[in-house]
Design a protein around this motif. Structure first.
Motif, PDB file in Angstrom:
ATOM      1  N   GLU A  28       0.835  -1.209   0.000  1.00 34.90           N
ATOM      2  CA  GLU A  28       0.000   0.000   0.000  1.00 34.90           C
ATOM      3  C   GLU A  28       0.875   1.266   0.000  1.00 34.90           C
ATOM      4  OE1 GLU A  28      -2.601   2.171   3.468  1.00 34.90           O
ATOM      5  OE2 GLU A  28      -2.734  -0.012   3.325  1.00 34.90           O
ATOM      6  N   ALA A  29       1.934   1.271   0.784  1.00 34.44           N
ATOM      7  CA  ALA A  29       2.833   2.431   0.861  1.00 34.44           C
ATOM      8  C   ALA A  29       3.553   2.645  -0.473  1.00 34.44           C
ATOM      9  CB  ALA A  29       3.840   2.247   1.988  1.00 34.44           C
ATOM     10  N   LEU A  30       3.972   1.556  -1.093  1.00 34.15           N
ATOM     11  CA  LEU A  30       4.646   1.669  -2.392  1.00 34.15           C
ATOM     12  C   LEU A  30       3.689   2.176  -3.467  1.00 34.15           C
ATOM     13  CD1 LEU A  30       6.825  -1.549  -2.272  1.00 34.15           C
ATOM     14  CD2 LEU A  30       7.685   0.802  -2.461  1.00 34.15           C
ATOM     15  N   ARG A  31       2.469   1.653  -3.479  1.00 30.47           N
ATOM     16  CA  ARG A  31       1.478   2.108  -4.479  1.00 30.47           C
ATOM     17  C   ARG A  31       1.132   3.578  -4.294  1.00 30.47           C
ATOM     18  NH1 ARG A  31      -1.711  -1.016  -8.161  1.00 30.47           N
ATOM     19  NH2 ARG A  31      -2.592   1.020  -8.556  1.00 30.47           N
ATOM     20  N   LYS A  32       1.135   4.037  -3.051  1.00 26.07           N
ATOM     21  CA  LYS A  32       0.845   5.447  -2.788  1.00 26.07           C
ATOM     22  C   LYS A  32       1.976   6.325  -3.331  1.00 26.07           C
ATOM     23  CE  LYS A  32      -0.549   8.636   0.814  1.00 26.07           C
ATOM     24  NZ  LYS A  32      -0.852   8.810   2.225  1.00 26.07           N
ATOM     25  N   LYS A  33       3.201   5.892  -3.143  1.00 27.23           N
ATOM     26  CA  LYS A  33       4.359   6.669  -3.602  1.00 27.23           C
ATOM     27  C   LYS A  33       4.534   6.588  -5.122  1.00 27.23           C
ATOM     28  CE  LYS A  33       9.152   7.623  -2.454  1.00 27.23           C
ATOM     29  NZ  LYS A  33      10.255   7.309  -1.542  1.00 27.23           N
ATOM     30  N   TYR A  34       4.244   5.424  -5.686  1.00 31.66           N
ATOM     31  CA  TYR A  34       4.400   5.185  -7.131  1.00 31.66           C
ATOM     32  C   TYR A  34       3.089   4.626  -7.671  1.00 31.66           C
ATOM     33  CZ  TYR A  34       9.315   5.477  -5.816  1.00 31.66           C
ATOM     34  OH  TYR A  34      10.522   5.892  -5.308  1.00 31.66           O
ATOM     35  N   PRO A  35       2.127   5.495  -8.008  1.00 31.10           N
ATOM     36  CA  PRO A  35       0.780   5.034  -8.351  1.00 31.10           C
ATOM     37  C   PRO A  35       0.627   4.400  -9.733  1.00 31.10           C
ATOM     38  CG  PRO A  35       0.882   7.418  -8.453  1.00 31.10           C
ATOM     39  CD  PRO A  35       2.204   6.957  -7.924  1.00 31.10           C
ATOM     40  N   GLU A 149      16.694   3.220  -6.154  1.00 29.35           N
ATOM     41  CA  GLU A 149      17.257   1.884  -5.947  1.00 29.35           C
ATOM     42  C   GLU A 149      16.782   1.313  -4.614  1.00 29.35           C
ATOM     43  OE1 GLU A 149      21.397  -0.640  -6.028  1.00 29.35           O
ATOM     44  OE2 GLU A 149      21.527   1.512  -5.632  1.00 29.35           O
ATOM     45  N   PHE A 150      16.777   2.129  -3.572  1.00 27.91           N
ATOM     46  CA  PHE A 150      16.292   1.672  -2.275  1.00 27.91           C
ATOM     47  C   PHE A 150      14.823   1.262  -2.367  1.00 27.91           C
ATOM     48  CE2 PHE A 150      14.214   2.421   1.817  1.00 27.91           C
ATOM     49  CZ  PHE A 150      14.949   1.554   2.628  1.00 27.91           C
ATOM     50  N   ASP A 151      13.997   2.124  -2.963  1.00 31.10           N
ATOM     51  CA  ASP A 151      12.567   1.825  -3.071  1.00 31.10           C
ATOM     52  C   ASP A 151      12.313   0.576  -3.904  1.00 31.10           C
ATOM     53  OD1 ASP A 151      12.083   4.052  -1.502  1.00 31.10           O
ATOM     54  OD2 ASP A 151      11.366   5.301  -3.154  1.00 31.10           O
ATOM     55  N   LEU A 152      13.092   0.383  -4.936  1.00 31.39           N
ATOM     56  CA  LEU A 152      12.938  -0.819  -5.752  1.00 31.39           C
ATOM     57  C   LEU A 152      13.297  -2.061  -4.936  1.00 31.39           C
ATOM     58  CD1 LEU A 152      13.597  -1.336  -9.402  1.00 31.39           C
ATOM     59  CD2 LEU A 152      14.696  -2.875  -7.816  1.00 31.39           C
ATOM     60  N   ARG A 153      14.335  -1.956  -4.126  1.00 29.78           N
ATOM     61  CA  ARG A 153      14.707  -3.081  -3.262  1.00 29.78           C
ATOM     62  C   ARG A 153      13.631  -3.351  -2.206  1.00 29.78           C
ATOM     63  NH1 ARG A 153      19.397  -5.076  -4.404  1.00 29.78           N
ATOM     64  NH2 ARG A 153      20.814  -3.918  -5.742  1.00 29.78           N
ATOM     65  N   VAL A 154      12.970  -2.301  -1.754  1.00 27.92           N
ATOM     66  CA  VAL A 154      11.843  -2.468  -0.831  1.00 27.92           C
ATOM     67  C   VAL A 154      10.730  -3.241  -1.539  1.00 27.92           C
ATOM     68  CG1 VAL A 154      10.001  -1.224   0.399  1.00 27.92           C
ATOM     69  CG2 VAL A 154      12.386  -0.458   0.587  1.00 27.92           C
ATOM     70  N   TYR A 155      10.485  -2.906  -2.796  1.00 30.05           N
ATOM     71  CA  TYR A 155       9.479  -3.636  -3.579  1.00 30.05           C
ATOM     72  C   TYR A 155       9.859  -5.115  -3.709  1.00 30.05           C
ATOM     73  CZ  TYR A 155       6.654  -5.085  -7.601  1.00 30.05           C
ATOM     74  OH  TYR A 155       5.799  -5.755  -8.446  1.00 30.05           O
ATOM     75  N   LEU A 156      11.135  -5.388  -3.907  1.00 31.92           N
ATOM     76  CA  LEU A 156      11.574  -6.786  -3.995  1.00 31.92           C
ATOM     77  C   LEU A 156      11.358  -7.515  -2.670  1.00 31.92           C
ATOM     78  CD1 LEU A 156      14.797  -6.396  -6.154  1.00 31.92           C
ATOM     79  CD2 LEU A 156      12.543  -7.233  -6.874  1.00 31.92           C
ATOM     80  N   CYS A 157      11.498  -6.811  -1.546  1.00 32.74           N
ATOM     81  CA  CYS A 157      11.176  -7.405  -0.240  1.00 32.74           C
ATOM     82  C   CYS A 157       9.695  -7.772  -0.195  1.00 32.74           C
ATOM     83  CB  CYS A 157      11.497  -6.432   0.897  1.00 32.74           C
ATOM     84  SG  CYS A 157      13.238  -6.176   1.199  1.00 32.74           S
ATOM     85  N   HIS A 158       8.865  -6.870  -0.690  1.00 32.95           N
ATOM     86  CA  HIS A 158       7.415  -7.114  -0.750  1.00 32.95           C
ATOM     87  C   HIS A 158       7.128  -8.389  -1.549  1.00 32.95           C
ATOM     88  CE1 HIS A 158       3.137  -6.351  -1.522  1.00 32.95           C
ATOM     89  NE2 HIS A 158       3.396  -6.474  -2.810  1.00 32.95           N
TER      90      HIS A 158
END
Length: 177
Positions: A28-35, A149-158
């Motif tokens: 949800e946090a990622l979708r809010k930041k990158y819709p 890069e950090f946010d993309l790695r967070v997405y990979l954690c998801h």
């Protein structure tokens, strides 16, 4: 939390990610930041996208012979994309071909993530090592490189913890009413 993706980052960055993951709110946090998802869906569109960025930032860099989304690339191996050099002897001359392959999981991702990955792979056309000059070039192509890069790695954690893709094909594209 799949620490391989965020290894090396300080706790003040990783702990909020772990909390969101535990609460089931990371997606949800990622979708809010990158819709929205990017519109680059085919290998041909990817080729054009990469060539446009290369032309804008690295006109004198070698021309990649192949640019594709690669379904065999596993981001689990910490590779978001690959740049390979293939050297062959042709008629007494050494010819080098460059290939850029982007993990197919990023076919459905925000435009910011795609640009960051492409910036990384393009930087390898000029700089082989992940050193200061390499990351300066990445930031020249994409000024927010490190945050993305950090946010993309967070997405990979998801994804690694069983989360579903957040940007299904064509979801972010606007269609005329």
């Amino acid at each position: 939390m799949p620490t391989a993706y965020l290894a090396g980052y300080p706790p003040n960055l990783t702990e909020p990610v772990a909390r969101l993951l535990e609460q089931g709110r990371l997606g949800e946090a990622l979708r809010k930041k990158y819709p929205e998802a990017h519109a680059v869906r085919t290998d041909r569109a990817l080729y054009d996208y990469v060539q446009d960025l290369r032309g804008e930032f690295l006109r004198n860099a070698p021309q990649p012979s192949k640019i594709v989304f690669d379904g065999k690339l596993q981001s689990v191996g910490r590779a978001l994309g690959t740049h390979t050099r293939v050297a062959r002897v042709q008629g007494g001359k050494l010819k080098t071909k460059h290939e850029i392959r982007i993990a197919a999981v990023f076919r459905e991702a925000p435009p910011e993530f795609l640009r960051m990955i492409v910036a990384h792979e393009l930087a390898h056309l000029k700089e082989a090592e992940h050193d200061k000059a390499f990351y300066q070039l990445c930031r020249r192509i994409e000024p927010d490189y490190h945050q993305l890069e950090f946010d993309l790695r967070v997405y990979l954690c998801h994804l690694a913890t069983g989360g579903e893709g957040l940007w299904p094909a064509m979801s972010g594209l606007r269609h005329p009413a």
